[in-house]
Write an enzyme that holds these catalytic residues in place. Structure first.
Site, PDB file in Angstrom:
ATOM      1  CG  HIS A 185      -7.124 -26.368   0.867  1.00  0.00           C
ATOM      2  ND1 HIS A 185      -7.731 -27.577   0.655  1.00  0.00           N
ATOM      3  CD2 HIS A 185      -7.414 -25.609  -0.222  1.00  0.00           C
ATOM      4  CE1 HIS A 185      -8.343 -27.557  -0.520  1.00  0.00           C
ATOM      5  NE2 HIS A 185      -8.169 -26.367  -1.063  1.00  0.00           N
TER       6      HIS A 185
ATOM      7  CD  GLU B 219     -10.474 -25.455   1.601  1.00  0.00           C
ATOM      8  OE1 GLU B 219      -9.913 -24.387   1.298  1.00  0.00           O
ATOM      9  OE2 GLU B 219     -11.015 -26.189   0.766  1.00  0.00           O
TER      10      GLU B 219
HETATM   11  O1  TA6 Z   1     -10.743 -24.795  -1.577  1.00  0.00           O
HETATM   12  C1  TA6 Z   1     -11.377 -25.091  -2.725  1.00  0.00           C
HETATM   13  C2  TA6 Z   1     -10.464 -24.842  -3.892  1.00  0.00           C
HETATM   14  O2  TA6 Z   1     -10.106 -23.499  -3.961  1.00  0.00           O
HETATM   15  C3  TA6 Z   1     -11.204 -25.346  -5.136  1.00  0.00           C
HETATM   16  O3  TA6 Z   1     -11.698 -24.322  -5.939  1.00  0.00           O
HETATM   17  C4  TA6 Z   1     -10.229 -26.301  -5.780  1.00  0.00           C
HETATM   18  O4  TA6 Z   1      -9.624 -25.841  -6.884  1.00  0.00           O
HETATM   19  C5  TA6 Z   1      -9.325 -26.672  -4.622  1.00  0.00           C
HETATM   20  O5  TA6 Z   1      -9.259 -25.586  -3.764  1.00  0.00           O
HETATM   21  C6  TA6 Z   1      -7.975 -27.284  -4.900  1.00  0.00           C
HETATM   22  O6  TA6 Z   1      -7.064 -26.379  -5.413  1.00  0.00           O
HETATM   23  P1  TA6 Z   1      -5.650 -26.858  -5.922  1.00  0.00           P
HETATM   24  O7  TA6 Z   1      -4.945 -25.621  -6.389  1.00  0.00           O
HETATM   25  O8  TA6 Z   1      -4.947 -27.511  -4.761  1.00  0.00           O
HETATM   26  O9  TA6 Z   1      -5.903 -27.853  -7.026  1.00  0.00           O
END
Ligand code: TA6
Length: 281
Positions: A155, A255
């Site tokens: 990510h 990601e």
């Molecule tokens: O990758 C995008 C995502 O899944 C979003 O929907 C957003 O919530 C982000 O990741 C961050 O997630 P987190 O659990 O680290 O706050």
């Protein structure tokens, strides 16, 4: 050179310095939270309000999402993005390579906590090479007697000068799932970001280019079928306690992933590697 460091609260990380770059990786989550190649700007965005604490994911860098990405399909109460980013990994290897790069290997194996939410026997191996380029690979091995499915992501939060001036190339004509609208869409032209974006691009090409300010960042991936793009924009950022209000202007997540229909099925003794090499000029 790799130095083991510890914060006052016991949070442990490794600091890597070599002739090519400077990097920091936490043992919790095998979470790379800093990488800066010589004479370049930091590649990764890290929140000024990021937590470096047991059990809390670091906001920025490269969280590893595993064994599921986003919400767990069967049980929405389980931790978003799985457990790997909150678990303590074991450092298996540090190696100075002939070209001056540093290779690290970290390992996660099942324990009581992982068994409670995902009752499988697995090995998760993260290889990182800190050089003039950054190479990351995440190998999952099914050591169980049953097959399992995973969704996963590296990510990566990229550091950009101004979100309004970026261009993401390589996804022209790709089909995506818009997580905000909950519907499919089709990309026309390069991706630019002028509002909140949370999308999963399917059948993503192995080469993606992020153009920002004066640099082009190239991602070359293997074993990845999805590319997730995320920027929370101003309203969502305000709701997040670990992101300063305006900080969405200097970050974008690209990601390297396998999510939704691109899940990976592993039968006993099978393995899968998700890999990305990130270069910049
Ligand atoms: O990758 C995008 C995502 O899944 C979003 O929907 C957003 O919530 C982000 O990741 C961050 O997630 P987190 O659990 O680290 O706050």
């Amino acid at each position: 050179m790799t130095i083991q460091k510890e914060l006052e609260n016991g949070f442990q990380y490794l600091e890597i310095k070599n002739s090519h770059a400077h990097a920091k990786i936490a043992l919790q989550g095998a979470h790379l939270f800093h990488y800066q190649a010589k004479e370049k700007k930091p590649l990764l965005w890290l929140s000024d309000l990021a937590h470096f604490e047991e059990g809390k994911a670091i906001r920025g860098g490269i969280p590893i999402c595993f064994p599921w990405f986003g919400k767990n399909r069967e049980d929405k109460t389980l931790a978003q993005h799985g457990f790997a980013r909150n678990q303590q990994w074991k450092l298996m290897l540090t190696q100075e390579l002939a070209d001056g790069s540093t290779h690290l290997q970290l390992l996660l194996t099942p324990n009581k906590e992982t068994r409670k939410v995902w009752d499988y026997n697995f090995l998760l191996i993260f290889n990182v090479t800190i050089g003039a380029e950054l190479t990351l690979s995440l190998t999952t091995i099914n050591c169980d007697t049953q097959a399992f499915e995973i969704t996963q992501a590296l990510h990566t939060y990229f550091n950009v000068s101004n979100i309004q001036n970026i261009a993401i190339k390589g996804l022209e004509q790709s089909v995506y799932y818009d997580t905000l609208e909950r519907q499919l869409g089709k990309q026309h032209g390069v991706v630019s970001i002028k509002e909140e974006v949370d999308r999963v691009y399917f059948d993503a090409p192995s080469k993606i280019i992020l153009e920002e300010s004066e640099r082009a960042i190239t991602l070359n991936s293997e074993g990845s079928n999805s590319l997730v793009i995320w920027n929370p924009w101003h309203e969502k950022t305000k709701q997040m306690s670990d992101m300063p209000d305006k900080s969405y202007q200097t970050m974008v997540c690209l990601e390297t992933a396998n999510v939704l229909k691109d899940f990976v099925l592993l039968r006993p003794n099978e393995s899968h590697t998700l890999k990305v090499m990130i270069a910049q000029n």
